[in-house]
Design an enzyme around this catalytic site. Structure first.
Site, PDB file in Angstrom:
ATOM      1  N   VAL A 109      10.695  -3.020  -1.896  1.00 45.29           N
ATOM      2  CA  VAL A 109       9.392  -2.612  -1.135  1.00 45.29           C
ATOM      3  C   VAL A 109       9.225  -1.734  -2.494  1.00 45.29           C
ATOM      4  O   VAL A 109       7.577  -1.551  -2.634  1.00 45.29           O
ATOM      5  CB  VAL A 109       9.115  -2.399  -0.171  1.00 45.29           C
ATOM      6  CG1 VAL A 109       7.616  -2.386   0.095  1.00 45.29           C
ATOM      7  CG2 VAL A 109       9.261  -4.218   0.978  1.00 45.29           C
TER       8      VAL A 109
ATOM      9  N   VAL B  27       6.982  -7.872  -0.874  1.00 44.31           N
ATOM     10  CA  VAL B  27       7.832  -8.362  -0.418  1.00 44.31           C
ATOM     11  C   VAL B  27       7.268  -9.494   1.276  1.00 44.31           C
ATOM     12  O   VAL B  27       6.583  -7.869   2.137  1.00 44.31           O
ATOM     13  CB  VAL B  27       9.043  -7.262   0.699  1.00 44.31           C
ATOM     14  CG1 VAL B  27       9.544  -8.204   0.562  1.00 44.31           C
ATOM     15  CG2 VAL B  27       9.965  -7.273  -1.199  1.00 44.31           C
TER      16      VAL B  27
END
Length: 593
Positions: A51, A25
């Site tokens: 994440v 991300v």
């Protein structure tokens, strides 16, 4: 020597180290790294929704194929802390993943800057190395050391933290002069292996316990060859499952307090020697050390020196990579076979096979709501020999390990020691990204499924198809079962009347609507006779739309799955199998193609 930004040098290092895929991300503090990745090309990036999800995708990617290293990217602060669970999971199971985070500029590291956290200190206990790189010229060398450490000795994860100004600083770097560092793996000596084989020859009823180290070393074929040469039955641990096919005559079953077979426990208890390779004698495999070792010689071969003697004191301990040890074990066994020194073990093998035919659990139930055992029976019928199962923890995983069948290494993908809920969806996506042609089927209970359910959108966006079997009892089932010891059923119910979805019959979350809202396909099943057609429909939908397909089976609310406190004290809460009709998909009754 060429001048370039430190992050551009990093791209050359990743290329030379064989990295072609990353999960992550982006964020402000890691944007320079992303700019270099875009400029350099050659790395496919899969955008996660969380994440932690990205880091578990990296785990799945590594676990799927020998030699892979999954890469996870994130920004500073919470992105790094979101990776900690995966670092722990990977560290516990000896899985190399590389986590790369952005960081505040060096001058602001100790000024409580926005999203500036000492991720190096946080990550160190759960990684082989965690470092914030404070000199730009060191970026390629730190990454070089990271790959060396991840692959050497006991494999494991690394976190590299890159301050913003370090990323953009100009350094001198010649990509043509870069070479990966040699990998170090400890190897057993010939003398050690000869001693181990001599001890095996002296035993009357030995078993080989094959752990995840055999899988990690890509040594399953050697393990099977050694077992066949010596005619010694094999007990895979949960992490070693698949190192020998379930229908092989020397596959003696798994052993333990939960993820175990009745016949596996009985064989271990009847043995007089345990020959452990690449295993750690985990407590849910052994039960009490006293019961496990009683009347048995123990040989333990492991890549990590501190594992030898950690749980129990072996009669012979050898520090070695599993592949190196098995290469020598096969060589020595072949020599002893030619010399006529290997004993005949037909009677012992026959005893093990007899237990495998008779000490079974019943899976064929016609109850409505559905009993979970029937789901696994239908999975055995539907998905065949090449299926790759992905799962994490809970009653769904325990029952799966007791009732499913695995025939190849790296076709049971499971986080073993950590067991984080939410792991299954992202890990399955990582496995599929590593091997798009693999027949991947994930298994979750409803709580595991809800933890990182948003990652289904990743499968829809990037066309990563797989089948996800969701067994829904609207309960924290394993915790509910463990609470029986405290005479309570407390804070574990997930059921409620969903005002928007009366069709879920009080089971709470409408997983079908959620999955469809995330761009996937989903099917709900209430009756056992509808499970097989649902699996066939799921295969067709997956092929047509190239997205994840969820098959939700509504289960009875309460089922207690076999488990116990000792290998000889596993409680069977359901009927055991009396005949083939009770357990039709056991390997002694069904041929798998």
């Amino acid at each position: 020597m060429a001048k370039m930004r430190a992050v551009d040098a990093a791209m050359y290092v990743l290329e030379k180290e064989g990295i072609t895929t990353a999960f992550g991300v982006p964020g402000a503090a890691i944007n320079p790294f992303y700019s270099a990745m875009r400029k350099h090309g050659g790395i496919r990036h899969i955008l996660a929704r969380h994440v932690e999800g990205a880091s578990h995708m990296a785990e799945g990617y590594t676990r799927a194929t020998a030699g892979n290293i999954g890469v996870c990217l994130g920004t500073s602060g919470p992105a790094g802390t979101d990776m900690i669970t995966a670092l722990y999971s990977a560290s516990a199971d000896s899985i190399p993943i590389l986590c790369i985070t952005g960081q505040a500029p060096r001058a602001r590291l100790h000024k409580e800057d926005f999203q500036a956290v000492d991720i190096e200190a946080i990550a160190k206990p759960v990684s082989k190395m965690a470092v914030t790189v404070r000199e730009a010229a060191l970026v390629p060398r730190v990454l070089q050391q990271a790959f060396h450490l991840m692959r050497s000795g006991r494999p494991g994860p690394v976190l590299v933290d890159l301050p913003f100004d370090v990323q953009v600083a100009e350094i001198e770097f010649d990509p043509d002069m870069y070479e990966p560092l040699p990998v170090y793996k400890p190897a057993a000596s010939r003398m050690q292996i000869e001693k181990a084989v001599e001890m095996l020859i002296q035993a009357e009823r030995p078993v080989i316990v094959a752990g995840g180290g055999v899988i990690n070393a890509d040594a399953a074929a050697l393990l099977q060859q050694f077992a066949e040469l010596t005619s010694v039955p094999v007990i895979p641990t949960l992490m070693g499952w698949g190192c020998i096919p379930d229908d092989h005559e020397l596959m003696a079953g798994m052993v333990g307090l939960q993820t175990a077979h009745r016949y596996g426990n009985a064989t271990l208890l009847a043995s007089d020697m345990v020959f452990g390779i690449g295993n750690r004698f985990a407590n849910r495999h052994t039960g009490s050390v006293e019961k496990y070792t009683e009347g048995r010689k123990i040989v333990h071969i492991d890549i990590e020196p501190t594992q030898i003697g950690r749980v129990l004191c072996p009669d012979l301990g050898i520090v070695s990579d599993a592949k190196a040890a098995l290469t020598l074990l096969v060589e020595v066994a072949q020599e002893m076979q030619k010399a006529g020194r290997l004993p005949c073990r037909k009677e012992w093998v026959a005893d093990c096979q007899q237990r495998k035919r008779t000490l079974l659990r019943k899976t064929h139930f016609d109850n409505v709501p559905v009993k979970p055992q029937r789901v696994y029976e239908e999975m055995n019928k539907a998905f065949g020999r090449d299926v790759c199962y992905v799962t994490t923890i809970g009653l769904s995983q325990i029952a799966a390990a007791q009732m499913l069948h695995v025939f190849k290494d790296r076709h049971w993908i499971n986080c073993g020691q950590a067991g984080p809920l939410g792991w299954t969806i992202p890990a399955a996506l990582g496995v599929c990204a590593a091997d798009p042609k693999r027949n991947v089927v994930a298994i979750s209970g409803d709580f595991d499924f809800q933890f990182l359910i948003e990652e289904l959108a990743v499968g829809a966006q990037f066309n990563i198809p797989y089948i996800h079997v969701l067994v829904n009892n609207a309960y924290l089932g394993l915790i509910r079962q463990s609470q029986r010891a405290f005479d309570m059923d407390y804070c574990v119910q997930l059921a409620f009347e969903n005002i928007n979805s009366s069709e879920v019959n009080g089971y709470g979350v409408d997983h079908v609507k959620v999955a469809e809202g995330l761009g996937c396909k989903a099917i709900r099943v209430f009756k056992p006779e509808d499970i097989a057609p649902a699996f066939e429909q799921a295969k067709a939908l997956m092929a047509q739309y190239r997205v994840p397909v969820v098959v939700e089976v509504i289960l009875e609310r309460v089922t207690n799955i076999s488990m116990g406190s000792e290998l000889d004290n596993v409680m069977e809460f359901e009927d055991i199998a009396d005949n083939a009709a009770d357990a039709p998909t056991e390997t002694c009754f069904m041929h798998y193609e």
